[in-house]
Design a protein around this motif. Sequence first.
Motif, PDB file in Angstrom:
ATOM      1  N   ALA A 144      41.820  43.780  34.962  1.00 57.71           N
ATOM      2  CA  ALA A 144      42.994  44.376  35.782  1.00 57.71           C
ATOM      3  C   ALA A 144      43.394  45.544  35.299  1.00 57.71           C
ATOM      4  O   ALA A 144      43.722  46.469  36.020  1.00 57.71           O
ATOM      5  N   VAL A 145      42.725  46.268  34.168  1.00 59.36           N
ATOM      6  CA  VAL A 145      42.918  47.500  33.615  1.00 59.36           C
ATOM      7  C   VAL A 145      42.007  48.372  34.345  1.00 59.36           C
ATOM      8  O   VAL A 145      42.276  49.561  35.005  1.00 59.36           O
ATOM      9  N   LYS A 148      43.134  48.640  38.199  1.00 56.24           N
ATOM     10  CA  LYS A 148      44.442  49.971  38.057  1.00 56.24           C
ATOM     11  C   LYS A 148      43.890  51.302  37.929  1.00 56.24           C
ATOM     12  O   LYS A 148      44.051  51.945  38.787  1.00 56.24           O
ATOM     13  N   ALA A 149      42.899  51.391  37.205  1.00 53.56           N
ATOM     14  CA  ALA A 149      41.823  52.676  37.262  1.00 53.56           C
ATOM     15  C   ALA A 149      41.314  52.811  38.584  1.00 53.56           C
ATOM     16  O   ALA A 149      41.400  54.170  39.036  1.00 53.56           O
ATOM     17  N   VAL A 151      41.584  51.758  41.605  1.00 53.36           N
ATOM     18  CA  VAL A 151      42.316  52.100  42.723  1.00 53.36           C
ATOM     19  C   VAL A 151      43.169  53.580  42.777  1.00 53.36           C
ATOM     20  O   VAL A 151      43.523  53.957  43.991  1.00 53.36           O
ATOM     21  N   LYS A 152      43.159  54.116  41.541  1.00 53.61           N
ATOM     22  CA  LYS A 152      43.840  55.576  41.797  1.00 53.61           C
ATOM     23  C   LYS A 152      43.121  56.567  42.335  1.00 53.61           C
ATOM     24  O   LYS A 152      43.278  57.782  42.601  1.00 53.61           O
ATOM     25  N   ALA A 174      45.177  43.680  44.986  1.00 59.70           N
ATOM     26  CA  ALA A 174      45.905  45.061  44.911  1.00 59.70           C
ATOM     27  C   ALA A 174      46.240  45.395  46.448  1.00 59.70           C
ATOM     28  O   ALA A 174      45.315  45.036  47.291  1.00 59.70           O
ATOM     29  N   SER A 176      47.912  48.303  48.764  1.00 55.72           N
ATOM     30  CA  SER A 176      48.368  49.785  49.341  1.00 55.72           C
ATOM     31  C   SER A 176      48.166  50.015  50.821  1.00 55.72           C
ATOM     32  O   SER A 176      47.305  50.182  51.308  1.00 55.72           O
ATOM     33  N   GLY A 211      51.981  49.165  46.564  1.00 56.81           N
ATOM     34  CA  GLY A 211      51.204  49.588  45.038  1.00 56.81           C
ATOM     35  C   GLY A 211      50.948  48.438  44.063  1.00 56.81           C
ATOM     36  O   GLY A 211      50.836  48.845  42.748  1.00 56.81           O
ATOM     37  N   ASP A 212      51.401  47.445  44.179  1.00 51.11           N
ATOM     38  CA  ASP A 212      51.276  46.132  43.296  1.00 51.11           C
ATOM     39  C   ASP A 212      49.771  45.919  42.989  1.00 51.11           C
ATOM     40  O   ASP A 212      49.005  45.932  43.987  1.00 51.11           O
ATOM     41  N   ILE A 213      49.642  45.461  41.798  1.00 53.35           N
ATOM     42  CA  ILE A 213      48.371  44.709  41.286  1.00 53.35           C
ATOM     43  C   ILE A 213      48.917  43.501  40.773  1.00 53.35           C
ATOM     44  O   ILE A 213      49.890  43.526  40.070  1.00 53.35           O
ATOM     45  N   GLU A 215      47.776  39.576  38.976  1.00 54.59           N
ATOM     46  CA  GLU A 215      46.518  38.714  38.423  1.00 54.59           C
ATOM     47  C   GLU A 215      47.057  37.209  38.618  1.00 54.59           C
ATOM     48  O   GLU A 215      48.052  36.944  38.298  1.00 54.59           O
TER      49      GLU A 215
END
Length: 222
Positions: A144-145, A148-149, A151-152, A174, A176, A211-213, A215
């Motif tokens: 998950a971490v 998040k990194a 998709v930025k 994820a 967008s 913008g959601d992620i 799990e």
Amino acid sequence: MCGIVGAVAERNITAILLEGLKRLEYRGYDSAGVALFSNAGVLERRRRSGKVSELEQALAGEPLLGRLGIAHTRWATHGAPCERNAHPHFSADELAVVHNGIIENHEILRERLKGLGYVFSSDTDTEVIVHLLHHKLKDTPDLAVALKAAVKELHGAYGLAVISAKQPDRLLAARSGSPLVIGLGLGENFLASDQLALRQVTDRFMYLEEGDIAEIRRESVQ
């Protein structure tokens, strides 16, 4: 328009994924594929150009059994409609990704990842995502971490579903600019790009916001 289906359960989910894809055929597509964390403890996939029925025949001949998986119907944008461009895409045989949308900076990311030693087997923008995520996992062991990194760094639209052979109890998503919905079950949960794909297994839904992620595990959604 592409379609996504995913599931994490205590039972074999192959038929659930296939039925979900069939319910998304109305969108139009040119290839289909499925990836499961199999009962043998590895990620396996089947992909076919053409109709979901051809994928179904392939699975009848070479069955896949598993409790965590993702599936996809693709409408070609980057790369010809053929089996090697069909989703899911893999990285190092330990990560699988399916993707709706278009990654606008995929060429820049592709060249960077090639420089890091990644070898591409398709012409798609989606394969950039799975290799980028694999690279991020070198800095953090948590999927998950790392997602998040990753998709930025993606410019464009995406609805993503991700599974990992190293973290086989979770399905990551994820969103967008491309819709995703979670289907809630009892001891099992599901993901799709349209709730119609999941009506066979549940009538309880949660929609991802922009913008959601998410799990998704068998017993929880976060």
